[in-house]
Design an enzyme around this catalytic site. Structure first.
Site, PDB file in Angstrom:
ATOM      1  N   SER A 183       0.830  -1.136   0.045  1.00  0.00           N
ATOM      2  CA  SER A 183      -0.006  -0.057   0.073  1.00  0.00           C
ATOM      3  C   SER A 183       0.901   1.173   0.047  1.00  0.00           C
ATOM      4  O   SER A 183       0.386   2.260  -0.791  1.00  0.00           O
ATOM      5  CB  SER A 183      -0.725   0.098   1.207  1.00  0.00           C
ATOM      6  OG  SER A 183      -1.852  -1.114   1.045  1.00  0.00           O
ATOM      7  N   THR A 205       1.711 -10.261 -11.121  1.00  0.00           N
ATOM      8  CA  THR A 205       0.702 -11.081 -12.059  1.00  0.00           C
ATOM      9  C   THR A 205       1.561 -11.257 -13.458  1.00  0.00           C
ATOM     10  O   THR A 205       1.935 -10.472 -14.027  1.00  0.00           O
ATOM     11  CB  THR A 205      -0.428 -10.491 -12.163  1.00  0.00           C
ATOM     12  OG1 THR A 205      -0.979 -10.327 -10.946  1.00  0.00           O
ATOM     13  CG2 THR A 205      -1.453 -11.419 -13.159  1.00  0.00           C
ATOM     14  N   GLN A 219     -24.061 -19.669  -0.241  1.00  0.00           N
ATOM     15  CA  GLN A 219     -25.359 -19.888   0.612  1.00  0.00           C
ATOM     16  C   GLN A 219     -26.530 -20.434  -0.108  1.00  0.00           C
ATOM     17  O   GLN A 219     -27.182 -21.467   0.348  1.00  0.00           O
ATOM     18  CB  GLN A 219     -25.603 -18.696   1.225  1.00  0.00           C
ATOM     19  CG  GLN A 219     -26.540 -18.761   2.415  1.00  0.00           C
ATOM     20  CD  GLN A 219     -26.139 -19.574   3.666  1.00  0.00           C
ATOM     21  OE1 GLN A 219     -24.888 -19.422   3.896  1.00  0.00           O
ATOM     22  NE2 GLN A 219     -26.942 -20.054   4.643  1.00  0.00           N
ATOM     23  N   GLY A 250     -25.092 -26.972   0.997  1.00  0.00           N
ATOM     24  CA  GLY A 250     -23.877 -27.835   0.838  1.00  0.00           C
ATOM     25  C   GLY A 250     -23.328 -27.807  -0.238  1.00  0.00           C
ATOM     26  O   GLY A 250     -21.993 -27.914  -0.238  1.00  0.00           O
ATOM     27  N   GLU A 267      -4.535  -4.081  -6.985  1.00  0.00           N
ATOM     28  CA  GLU A 267      -4.582  -2.662  -7.355  1.00  0.00           C
ATOM     29  C   GLU A 267      -5.098  -1.506  -6.408  1.00  0.00           C
ATOM     30  O   GLU A 267      -5.793  -0.790  -6.689  1.00  0.00           O
ATOM     31  CB  GLU A 267      -5.607  -2.608  -8.591  1.00  0.00           C
ATOM     32  CG  GLU A 267      -5.520  -3.736  -9.631  1.00  0.00           C
ATOM     33  CD  GLU A 267      -4.293  -3.874 -10.575  1.00  0.00           C
ATOM     34  OE1 GLU A 267      -3.268  -3.157  -9.895  1.00  0.00           O
ATOM     35  OE2 GLU A 267      -4.101  -4.516 -11.345  1.00  0.00           O
TER      36      GLU A 267
END
Length: 397
Positions: free
Chosen positions: A141, A167, A346, A350, A373
């Protein structure tokens, strides 16, 4: 298709029909060549380099750049819609295009005309893949605290140091690298940008980080040990690199926002399909009001995020300041992706927690976009600073 260009209308905007044709082509391509193998390739941590070569040949790695330098002459608004489509099919592809664009933009926006003519055609459409190298282990940062150094030696620069979270590290053909050319106490003012070829002696990439998601996209540390770079690969003036880095990151944040929206949309589609087919208590799960309310909220957040990043893109296309708007879009869209993918898991119950369905992958992928970013905490600082900058009185910080 080669170099998808769209002639502008009288007001400078791309005609809707031509934009629609481009997006239809992208949807067709992703349906045939990206989405079917996405889960398998992510599980195997395979990067689709062959696909990226094809995307380069089709002109899909050069959309927002000028045609006279090998670009597609598309507006950023159109480019972001393409990114969303790619990320909805597979984030490794969508985000990979965004990172390649970021790596090219420093030279495209701040290089000399001679540099652009010499380097950009191959970077944009020659099958090459780019990477962007700003962060370091102790300068994330606080990127202005980076310590990788570049010292002049005649007509060349010698780079020494280590970069982190790169990346496309180890598979890129070129790296846009930020290094310190001023003294240790010069802070952001002593940083310079360089276009570094991947085959430079002394440049090595470590093994990819073992990430929780986005496993098909290699992210590595990068070591520079006496890497020599010709002065004609210096981007912009000496000591002005940090400003270049911040400028191109505004664009990159819009790219992340579009990719996050694509992932959220894919998660919503998965959830809608599942609850429509799944039956409980004698009826489709989709018939329960609580489920419908969740889907409605998910869809509304996605639409709001898309409107936010497209609005910021139109400001960019018009040459207006958009730093605050880019930060807002990145913040909102990535937080939305995290919320929507969590809700999708959710709704699948399961099954959502298993790798037999893509919802859990979307959830793991969403998390990284709240971090990369510029973390979302940094985005809040950017937004607040911009809001308050015009309200400060004389002598106030």
């Amino acid at each position: 298709m080669r170099r998808p260009t769209t002639p502008p209308s009288a007001d400078g905007a791309a005609p809707r029909a031509a934009t629609g044709d481009l997006l239809a082509l992208v949807r067709s391509l992703t349906a045939k060549k990206v989405r079917p193998s996405a889960a398998e390739e992510e599980d195997a941590a395979r990067f689709p380099r062959g696909l990226f070569s094809e995307l380069s040949q089709l002109g899909l790695l050069s959309l927002p750049f000028p045609a006279h330098h090998g670009g597609g002459d598309q507006s950023f608004e159109v480019y972001l819609q393409v990114l969303e489509e790619m990320a909805a099919a597979r984030l490794t592809v969508g985000l990979g295009i965004s990172v390649h664009t970021l790596a090219c933009e420093a030279l495209a926006s701040f290089g000399t005309e001679e540099q652009k003519e010499r380097f950009l055609p191959a970077m944009l459409g020659g099958g090459m893949l780019g990477a962007y190298s700003l962060s370091e282990a102790s300068a994330g940062s606080d990127a202005g605290a980076l310590v990788t150094r570049a010292r002049r030696d005649g007509d060349t620069w010698v780079l020494d140091g280590a970069k982190a979270w790169v990346t496309h590290g180890g598979i890129a053909d070129f790296y846009t690298v930020l290094a310190r050319t001023g003294d240790a106490g010069s802070g952001p003012r002593g940083i310079t940008a360089f276009l570094v070829p991947a085959d430079g002696a002394g440049l090595t990439a470590a093994e990819p980080y073992r990430k929780m998601g986005l496993t098909g996209s290699p992210t590595t540390a990068l070591t520079l040990d006496g890497v020599r770079v010709a002065d004609d690969r210096r981007i912009g003036d000496e000591g002005r690199g940090f400003g270049i880095a911040l400028a191109v990151l505004d664009s990159a944040r819009l790219g992340v926002a579009a990719c996050a929206t694509g992932v959220a949309r894919a998660a919503l589609d998965t959830a809608c399909d599942y609850v429509s087919a799944r039956r409980q208590f004698g009826q489709p799960v989709a018939d329960f009001q609580g489920v419908r309310f969740m889907l409605a909220d998910m869809a509304t957040r996605i639409e709001a995020g898309r409107a936010l990043f497209l609005s910021a893109a139109r400001r960019r296309d018009a040459g207006l300041p958009y730093t605050r708007e880019a930060a807002m879009a990145k913040l909102f869209c990535t937080d939305t992706a995290m919320a929507v993918t969590t809700d999708a898991v959710q709704l699948l119950g399961g099954n959502g927690y298993t790798r037999d369905y893509p919802a859990e992958r979307f959830m793991r992928e969403a998390k990284v976009m709240q971090i990369g970013e510029g973390t979302n905490q940094i985005q809040r600082l950017v937004i607040a600073r911009d809001l308050l900058s015009s309200r400060r009185g004389p002598g106030l910080p």
